[in-house]
Design a protein around this motif. Structure first.
Motif, PDB file in Angstrom:
ATOM      1  N   PRO A 188       2.526   4.820   7.171  1.00 45.23           N
ATOM      2  CA  PRO A 188       1.350   3.955   7.015  1.00 45.23           C
ATOM      3  C   PRO A 188       1.673   2.742   6.148  1.00 45.23           C
ATOM      4  O   PRO A 188       2.614   2.764   5.336  1.00 45.23           O
ATOM      5  CB  PRO A 188       0.338   4.872   6.325  1.00 45.23           C
ATOM      6  N   PRO A 189       0.894   1.665   6.287  1.00 46.32           N
ATOM      7  CA  PRO A 189       1.086   0.505   5.410  1.00 46.32           C
ATOM      8  C   PRO A 189       0.806   0.838   3.956  1.00 46.32           C
ATOM      9  O   PRO A 189       0.159   1.844   3.648  1.00 46.32           O
ATOM     10  CB  PRO A 189       0.091  -0.522   5.957  1.00 46.32           C
ATOM     11  N   ASP A 190       1.276  -0.013   3.057  1.00 52.60           N
ATOM     12  CA  ASP A 190       1.198   0.297   1.625  1.00 52.60           C
ATOM     13  C   ASP A 190      -0.229   0.548   1.153  1.00 52.60           C
ATOM     14  O   ASP A 190      -0.488   1.480   0.385  1.00 52.60           O
ATOM     15  CB  ASP A 190       1.868  -0.803   0.799  1.00 52.60           C
ATOM     16  N   ILE A 197      -3.339   8.338  -1.404  1.00 52.94           N
ATOM     17  CA  ILE A 197      -2.956   8.955  -2.678  1.00 52.94           C
ATOM     18  C   ILE A 197      -4.186   9.093  -3.575  1.00 52.94           C
ATOM     19  O   ILE A 197      -4.406  10.139  -4.210  1.00 52.94           O
ATOM     20  CB  ILE A 197      -1.862   8.121  -3.375  1.00 52.94           C
ATOM     21  N   GLY A 198      -5.007   8.044  -3.630  1.00 51.54           N
ATOM     22  CA  GLY A 198      -6.206   8.083  -4.462  1.00 51.54           C
ATOM     23  C   GLY A 198      -7.160   9.197  -4.057  1.00 51.54           C
ATOM     24  O   GLY A 198      -7.712   9.893  -4.915  1.00 51.54           O
ATOM     25  N   ARG A 259       3.983   8.751  -2.520  1.00 49.06           N
ATOM     26  CA  ARG A 259       4.476   7.801  -3.532  1.00 49.06           C
ATOM     27  C   ARG A 259       5.898   7.339  -3.191  1.00 49.06           C
ATOM     28  O   ARG A 259       6.240   6.155  -3.379  1.00 49.06           O
ATOM     29  CB  ARG A 259       4.441   8.439  -4.914  1.00 49.06           C
ATOM     30  N   ASP A 260       6.701   8.240  -2.681  1.00 49.55           N
ATOM     31  CA  ASP A 260       8.055   7.873  -2.293  1.00 49.55           C
ATOM     32  C   ASP A 260       8.030   6.898  -1.113  1.00 49.55           C
ATOM     33  O   ASP A 260       8.791   5.911  -1.091  1.00 49.55           O
ATOM     34  CB  ASP A 260       8.846   9.139  -1.939  1.00 49.55           C
ATOM     35  N   ALA A 265       7.224   0.798   1.806  1.00 52.60           N
ATOM     36  CA  ALA A 265       6.260   0.498   2.869  1.00 52.60           C
ATOM     37  C   ALA A 265       5.927  -0.993   2.896  1.00 52.60           C
ATOM     38  O   ALA A 265       5.944  -1.680   1.867  1.00 52.60           O
ATOM     39  CB  ALA A 265       4.986   1.306   2.659  1.00 52.60           C
ATOM     40  N   ASP A 266       5.611  -1.499   4.097  1.00 55.48           N
ATOM     41  CA  ASP A 266       5.201  -2.893   4.223  1.00 55.48           C
ATOM     42  C   ASP A 266       3.676  -3.004   4.179  1.00 55.48           C
ATOM     43  O   ASP A 266       2.970  -2.001   4.050  1.00 55.48           O
ATOM     44  CB  ASP A 266       5.762  -3.531   5.501  1.00 55.48           C
TER      45      ASP A 266
END
Length: 606
Positions: A188-190, A197-198, A259-260, A265-266
C-alpha cells in the motif's frame, strides 16, 4: 483478507451463506438450475465460519459445527476456492440457457455473470491490498466478534473464547500473505500504511484488560441466567488471557511489518502503481458498475453530473440569501454553522440518534404510498464502534439475520457530530435505511421460489444505485423536503458527492491523480470538511472502483424508469415499477435493463 471476503468486498459478510440451514431442503428438490445454483453457493461458503454466523441461522443449534472457529486464510485455501469456482461455472453450462425461460432463465443469466465475475477477479493475484485502515482481519474480525457472535449460554461463551484464540492464528496467516504480496511488489502507499498502523495501534493501545474483545463481554455474560460470579470472572479472565497471549502479539507483528514496509513505500494513490494494476482497475470497474463502461467514459459522466448538480445547489443557496462565493464556499458556511449541528457531546450524540429514529418513522409511514412491499424486518440505528470510527465512513448498513434474531442496522459515525450537520442527515438516512438499503436488502430476503443468489445483494451498482435512487425518490416523489430547502440541499450535496466519486476514483486509478489532487477536487466541489473528504479519498484508494457503482447504478435505474414512463404514459405505476426492481432481486445492470423491457411489454399487454 480471505479470498471470498476480497471477492465480495464490504458486502460479503451480509450475504453468501443465506443457504445454510434455511435451505437444506434444496438437496432434496428435483435437479434443475435453481437447485444447482443453491448447491453451488453452499459449496462456496460452507468452509467459512464467519459467514455462517453472520447469517444467524444455525449458531447455538444442534447443527452448529462452526461457531468456535474462524476461517482459513491461507493461500492453499484460496487455491481450493478458485478451483471450486471454476467447477461451478463449468457446470452451469449444463443447465442453460437452452430450454430455460422466465425466472429460471433470469436466474441462469445472473449466476453466469456472477461466477464469470469471480473468475475475472481471482485470475489476478494479489487483487489489491490485504490489510488496510478499512478492511482486512485487523478491522473485520474484532467487529465480527463483538457485534455478530451471539452469546446466549455458556457453550456460546466458550466458543467466543475459542474464536478469540483462533484470531491469533488468523493474524499470523494473513501476515504471511502480506509478506508474500510484498515480494510480488504489492505494498500500500505510505499514507495507507500510516493509517493502517494507527488503526491497529488504537485497537491494542489500552492493553488486554481494556480491549473491546474483553470489555464488551461482561454485559453479555450478565444476560445468561444462572451464571455464577465465579464463572463470569473466569470467562472474562480467559478472554483477557487470549487477547494478551495471541491477539496483541499478532497485531504487534503486523504493525512491525507495516512499519518496515513504510520505510520504502511511495506516495502514489492509484492502483496502477502495483503489478497488474491497470488490469485490476479494469476488472474492478466491470465488477462494481456491472457495465462495459471505460474509466474515461465514467470520468466524463462524473464531470457532467458535477456541473448539473452544482447549478441546482446554487439555486437553493440563492433562495436562502447565500449569494456570494462559490457553491462549495457557501455550503461550508452552512456546514460550519454551530446552530445547525448537534453538540459534539454524549448528549448531542444521543439527540442525533433520536432525530434519525424520528425521521425513519416518518419516511416509513409515507412509504406505504410508494411501495407495494414494505419489509417487515425491524431497523436499529446505532453508532459506529468507537475503535473503528476514525477511518469508517459517515454511515453504513448491515442486513438483518434471516431468522429474525438480528434486525437491520444503520451505523452512524459519531466521532465528530460536525461531520453530519442536521440538514445533511435526512438523505443519509434515506440512503442507508428506508427507502434505501434497508428496503432493498430486507425485501430481497422475502423473494420466494428463486435460488438464494437472487435474494442476495451482491451487485454494487444495483444496491448502491437503488439507495441513490431512493434518495431522489424521497425528495421528488415522496416530497420529504417540502418545508425543508436545506434538507434538499443536503440531498444535492450527497448527490454531487457521488458524482465527484466518479471523477476522483477514475482520476486516481486511471489518470494518475495524486491523493492530494483528489482531496482538493472533492473539497472544491462538495464543501465537505477536509477530515471527511480525506477519509473518503483514502477509502477509494484501497477499494478501487467501488465508489463508481453508486452514481452509475442510480443513473441506470432512472433511465429505466424514464423509459417506462415514456412508453406506458398514463398507465405507468410507480409502486409497480419499484416492486419490479426490488422483488426480482439484485442483478447486473445489463440484465436489469432486459427485465425492465420485459416488464414494460407485460404492462402494455395488460
Amino acid at each position: 483478507m480471505k479470498l471470498i471476503a476480497k471477492i465480495f468486498g464490504g458486502l460479503f459478510l451480509l450475504l453468501v451463506l443465506a443457504v445454510i440451514g434455511a435451505s437444506m431442503w434444496f438437496w432434496f428438490t428435483p435437479v434443475g438450475v435453481n437447485n444447482y445454483i443453491n448447491k453451488s453457493m453452499i459449496q462456496l461458503a460452507k468452509d467459512d465460519p464467519e459467514i455462517i454466523t453472520q447469517l444467524g441461522i444455525i449458531d447455538n443449534t444442534p447443527l452448529d459445527f462452526h461457531s468456535g472457529k474462524l476461517a482459513d486464510y491461507t493461500e492453499e485455501q484460496d487455491e481450493k476456492t478458485i478451483e471450486k469456482i471454476k467447477r461451478i461455472r463449468a457446470g452451469l453450462d449444463k443447465y442453460g440457457p437452452d430450454g430455460l425461460e422466465g425466472q429460471e432463465l433470469l436466474s441462469w443469466k445472473v449466476a453466469v455473470w456472477f461466477f464469470d465475475d469471480l473468475l475475472r477477479q481471482t485470475a489476478i493475484d494479489p487483487y489489491g491490498y490485504r490489510v488496510t485502515q478499512l478492511s482486512g482481519v485487523t478491522t473485520d474480525i474484532p467487529q465480527f466478534l463483538t457485534d455478530t457472535h451471539v452469546i446466549k449460554n455458556e457453550k456460546s461463551v466458550k466458543r467466543y473464547i475459542s474464536r478469540v484464540n483462533e484470531f491469533g492464528r488468523v493474524l499470523s496467516e494473513v501476515k504471511s500473505r502480506v509478506e508474500a504480496d510484498r515480494e510480488k511488489g504489492v505494498v500500500p502507499p505510505d499514507f495507507i500504511l500510516e493509517k493502517s498502523i494507527g488503526v491497529m495501534e488504537a485497537f491494542i493501545e489500552d492493553g488486554a484488560a481494556d480491549n473491546p474483545l474483553v470489555t464488551t463481554l461482561p454485559a453479555k455474560l450478565d444476560a445468561i441466567d444462572g451464571l455464577s460470579e465465579e464463572k463470569r470472572a473466569e470467562y472474562v479472565a480467559q478472554t483477557q488471557e487470549a487477547v494478551e497471549g495471541v491477539v496483541i502479539p499478532g497485531y504487534e507483528a503486523m504493525i512491525a511489518l507495516y512499519r518496515d514496509m513504510l520505510e520504502t513505500a511511495d506516495h502514489d494513490a492509484g492502483i496502477w502503481r502495483v503489478p497488474n494494476g491497470d488490469k485490476i482497475y479494469e476488472v474492478a470497474l466491470k465488477s462494481f458498475t456491472t457495465t462495459e463502461m471505460t474509466a474515461d467514459e465514467i470520468h466524463a459522466v462524473g464531470l457532467a453530473e458535477v456541473d448539473r448538480i452544482t447549478a441546482e445547489m446554487d439555486q437553493i443557496l440563492v433562495s436562502q440569501g447565500l449569494t456570494e462565493g462559490s457553491v462549495a464556499d457557501r455550503v461550508k458556511i452552512l456546514m460550519n454553522d454551530p446552530e445547525r449541528q448537534f453538540p459534539n457531546t454524549d448528549q448531542g450524540r444521543e439527540e442525533m440518534l433520536a432525530y434519525l429514529v424520528e425521521l425513519n418513522n416518518e419516511v416509513l409511514e409515507k412509504s406505504k404510498d410508494f411501495f407495494t412491499t414494505i419489509p417487515p424486518q425491524p431497523l436499529e440505528i446505532v453508532r459506529v464502534p468507537v475503535f473503528s470510527q476514525d477511518s469508517a465512513p459517515g454511515g453504513y448498513y448491515n442486513s438483518p439475520a434471516l431468522d429474525g434474531s438480528r434486525p437491520g442496522r444503520f451505523y452512524i459515525n459519531l466521532k465528530n457530530t460536525a461531520d453530519n450537520p442536521r440538514w445533511t442527515l435526512p438523505t443519509l438516512l434515506y440512503h442507508e435505511a428506508a427507502p434505501g438499503h434497508h428496503f432493498q436488502i430486507s425485501a430481497s430476503q422475502l423473494i420466494e421460489d428463486v435460488p438464494v443468489l437472487r435474494t442476495l445483494s451482491l451487485f454494487g451498482a444495483y444496491t448502491e444505485g437503488w439507495a441513490l435512487y431512493a434518495e431522489r425518490m424521497a425528495a421528488i416523489d415522496m416530497n420529504m423536503y417540502a418545508d425543508d430547502p436545506l434538507g434538499d440541499l443536503g440531498r444535492l450535496q450527497a448527490e454531487i458527492f457521488r458524482a465527484v466519486r466518479l471523477v476522483v476514483d477514475t482520476g486516481m486509478h486511471a489518470k494518475k491523480w495524486s491523493r492530494e489532487e483528489a482531496i482538493a477536487y472533492m473539497i472544491e466541489k462538495t464543501g465537505m470538511t477536509e477530515a471527511e473528504v480525506t477519509r473518503e479519498i483514502e477509502r477509494y484508494v484501497v477499494w478501487p472502483g467501488q465508489a463508481t457503482s453508486y452514481k452509475t447504478g442510480q443513473l441506470a435505474i432512472l433511465e429505466m424508469r424514464a423509459r417506462a414512463e415514456q412508453e406506458l404514459g398514463d398507465d405507468f405505476n410507480l409502486k409497480a415499477f419499484n416492486d419490479m426492481v426490488l422483488m426480482n432481486g439484485a442483478m447486473p445492470l445489463g440484465i436489469l435493463h432486459e427485465v425492465t423491457d420485459t416488464w414494460i411489454a407485460e404492462q402494455q399487454a395488460n
